[in-house]
Design a protein around this motif. Structure first.
Motif, short mmCIF file in Angstrom:
data_model
loop_
_atom_site.label_atom_id
_atom_site.label_comp_id
_atom_site.label_asym_id
_atom_site.label_seq_id
_atom_site.Cartn_x
_atom_site.Cartn_y
_atom_site.Cartn_z
N VAL A 1 0.94 -0.91 -0.26
CA VAL A 1 -0.04 -0.07 0.22
C VAL A 1 0.70 1.34 0.00
CG1 VAL A 1 -1.49 1.39 1.08
CG2 VAL A 1 -1.96 -0.81 1.41
N ALA A 2 0.30 2.58 -1.57
CA ALA A 2 1.61 3.53 -1.20
C ALA A 2 0.95 3.88 0.47
CB ALA A 2 1.14 4.53 -2.06
N PRO A 3 2.24 4.91 0.83
CA PRO A 3 2.12 5.25 2.18
C PRO A 3 1.61 6.41 2.35
CG PRO A 3 4.58 5.50 0.89
CD PRO A 3 3.91 4.38 0.09
N GLN A 4 1.37 7.45 1.10
CA GLN A 4 0.63 7.78 2.06
C GLN A 4 -0.93 8.20 0.45
OE1 GLN A 4 4.04 9.06 1.74
NE2 GLN A 4 4.27 9.44 -0.54
N GLU A 5 -1.16 9.39 0.41
CA GLU A 5 -1.96 10.01 -0.29
C GLU A 5 -1.68 10.40 -1.35
OE1 GLU A 5 -6.90 11.01 0.54
OE2 GLU A 5 -5.40 12.01 1.69
N LEU A 6 -2.09 10.05 -2.93
CA LEU A 6 -1.13 10.20 -3.73
C LEU A 6 -2.54 11.58 -4.57
CD1 LEU A 6 0.82 8.24 -5.44
CD2 LEU A 6 1.80 9.59 -4.01
N TYR A 7 -1.94 12.92 -4.85
CA TYR A 7 -2.48 14.07 -5.69
C TYR A 7 -2.44 14.57 -7.00
CZ TYR A 7 -4.21 14.94 -0.72
OH TYR A 7 -3.84 14.43 0.80
N TYR A 8 -3.61 14.50 -7.45
CA TYR A 8 -2.86 14.99 -9.19
C TYR A 8 -4.35 16.54 -8.93
CZ TYR A 8 -6.55 12.59 -11.04
OH TYR A 8 -8.66 12.12 -11.58
N VAL B 1 2.51 6.74 -20.54
CA VAL B 1 0.90 6.64 -21.65
C VAL B 1 0.23 6.77 -21.19
CG1 VAL B 1 1.85 4.49 -22.45
CG2 VAL B 1 0.77 4.04 -20.24
N ILE B 2 0.20 8.02 -19.97
CA ILE B 2 -0.73 8.69 -19.33
C ILE B 2 -1.09 9.91 -19.62
CG2 ILE B 2 1.23 9.27 -16.96
CD1 ILE B 2 -2.97 7.66 -17.06
N VAL B 3 -2.54 10.19 -19.78
CA VAL B 3 -2.43 11.96 -19.64
C VAL B 3 -1.63 12.80 -18.68
CG1 VAL B 3 -5.13 11.16 -20.66
CG2 VAL B 3 -4.27 12.07 -17.71
N PRO B 4 -0.67 13.82 -19.66
CA PRO B 4 -0.03 14.82 -19.02
C PRO B 4 -0.32 14.72 -17.93
CG PRO B 4 -0.66 14.93 -21.25
CD PRO B 4 -0.87 14.25 -20.88
N PHE B 5 -1.87 15.43 -17.34
CA PHE B 5 -1.27 15.86 -16.02
C PHE B 5 -1.17 15.00 -14.69
CE2 PHE B 5 -5.63 14.89 -17.46
CZ PHE B 5 -6.49 14.70 -16.59
N LYS B 6 -1.34 13.45 -14.95
CA LYS B 6 -1.26 12.71 -14.42
C LYS B 6 -0.27 12.34 -14.05
CE LYS B 6 -6.34 10.96 -14.50
NZ LYS B 6 -7.11 9.66 -14.53
N ARG B 7 1.12 12.59 -15.27
CA ARG B 7 2.07 11.94 -15.20
C ARG B 7 3.05 11.92 -13.40
NH1 ARG B 7 4.14 13.67 -20.26
NH2 ARG B 7 2.50 11.67 -21.18
N ASP B 8 2.91 12.83 -13.50
CA ASP B 8 3.51 13.13 -12.38
C ASP B 8 3.63 13.02 -11.21
OD1 ASP B 8 5.22 14.99 -12.84
OD2 ASP B 8 4.34 16.89 -11.62
N LEU B 9 1.47 12.23 -11.29
CA LEU B 9 1.10 11.07 -9.73
C LEU B 9 2.06 9.47 -10.62
CD1 LEU B 9 -1.09 10.43 -8.20
CD2 LEU B 9 -2.50 9.47 -10.30
N TYR B 10 1.61 9.48 -11.51
CA TYR B 10 1.98 7.73 -11.88
C TYR B 10 3.80 7.60 -11.27
CZ TYR B 10 -2.12 5.49 -13.88
OH TYR B 10 -2.64 5.42 -14.00
N GLN B 11 4.32 9.16 -11.83
CA GLN B 11 5.43 8.54 -10.63
C GLN B 11 5.99 8.28 -10.03
OE1 GLN B 11 7.52 12.58 -13.59
NE2 GLN B 11 8.33 11.71 -15.06
N GLN B 12 4.97 8.92 -8.65
CA GLN B 12 4.76 8.65 -7.70
C GLN B 12 4.31 6.97 -7.32
OE1 GLN B 12 2.69 12.49 -5.07
NE2 GLN B 12 3.05 13.09 -7.12
N VAL B 13 3.10 6.80 -7.70
CA VAL B 13 3.14 5.83 -7.82
C VAL B 13 4.51 4.14 -8.41
CG1 VAL B 13 1.16 4.02 -8.72
CG2 VAL B 13 1.12 5.92 -8.19
N LEU B 14 5.47 5.14 -9.69
CA LEU B 14 5.87 3.90 -9.51
C LEU B 14 7.34 3.97 -8.27
CD1 LEU B 14 6.52 4.85 -12.98
CD2 LEU B 14 5.84 2.57 -12.64
N ALA B 15 7.27 4.92 -7.61
CA ALA B 15 8.44 5.62 -6.68
C ALA B 15 7.92 4.68 -5.63
CB ALA B 15 8.49 6.83 -6.19
N ALA B 16 7.17 4.54 -5.41
CA ALA B 16 5.82 4.07 -3.93
C ALA B 16 5.44 3.04 -4.13
CB ALA B 16 4.55 4.35 -3.54
#
Length: 160
Positions: A73-80, A137-152
């Motif tokens: 489980v990701a340790p914290q909430e992620l936002y976009y 492959v994600i819409v650009p406005f969610k790119r940072d979020l997906y990088q955070q998910v990958l890091a988590a």
């Protein structure tokens, strides 16, 4: 218009890994964009995030709960935040973006267990891709979020 006072929509997201370490992505049915995304959806009132995640997985992929196992489980909430031109058009204009709880699951079934033609179909196509390819492959406005998910979930993903 200032949307800073709008709340974030509570949401759960699922990164689903198959035995080869690839991630499930679906292509949304409601857009002409070539964008793909992982299963996700809103958390209903009184519902916990993991229950919502499993419910959304079933609604979007047809995968039953007994075909997945929780890995992390990701340790914290992620936002976009939504782009300006989309605020007011989605979710009845009540939210500025999403606050997401992310769950990493191992897929225990086989591809025959996946059926995106569900009652509330959200995807027109699906695929397994390398985790490293997600941000592209994600819409650009969610790119940072997906990088955070990958890091988590980096400790559970195949080395790049």
């Amino acid at each position: 218009m200032n949307h800073a006072n709008l709340p974030y929509r509570p949401c759960a997201g699922i990164m689903l890994l198959n035995a080869q370490g690839k991630v499930f992505v679906g292509q949304r049915i409601d857009t002409t964009l070539e964008a793909w995304q992982m299963p996700q959806g809103g958390i209903d009132d009184g519902e916990d995030a993991e229950t919502a995640a499993i419910r959304e997985l079933g609604e979007e992929t047809g995968i039953p709960p007994d075909k997945v196992a929780l890995l992390a489980v990701a340790p914290q909430e992620l936002y976009y935040d939504l782009p300006e031109d989309m605020i007011g058009k989605v979710w009845k204009g009540k939210y500025r973006g999403q606050a997401q709880r992310w769950f990493l699951y191992r897929f225990l079934g086989d591809d025959a267990d996946i059926d995106i033609t569900t009652k509330h179909q959200e995807f027109r196509a699906w695929s397994w891709i390398d985790p490293a390819d997600l941000p592209g492959v994600i819409v650009p406005f969610k790119r940072d979020l997906y990088q955070q998910v990958l890091a988590a979930f980096a400790d559970h993903l195949p080395p790049r």
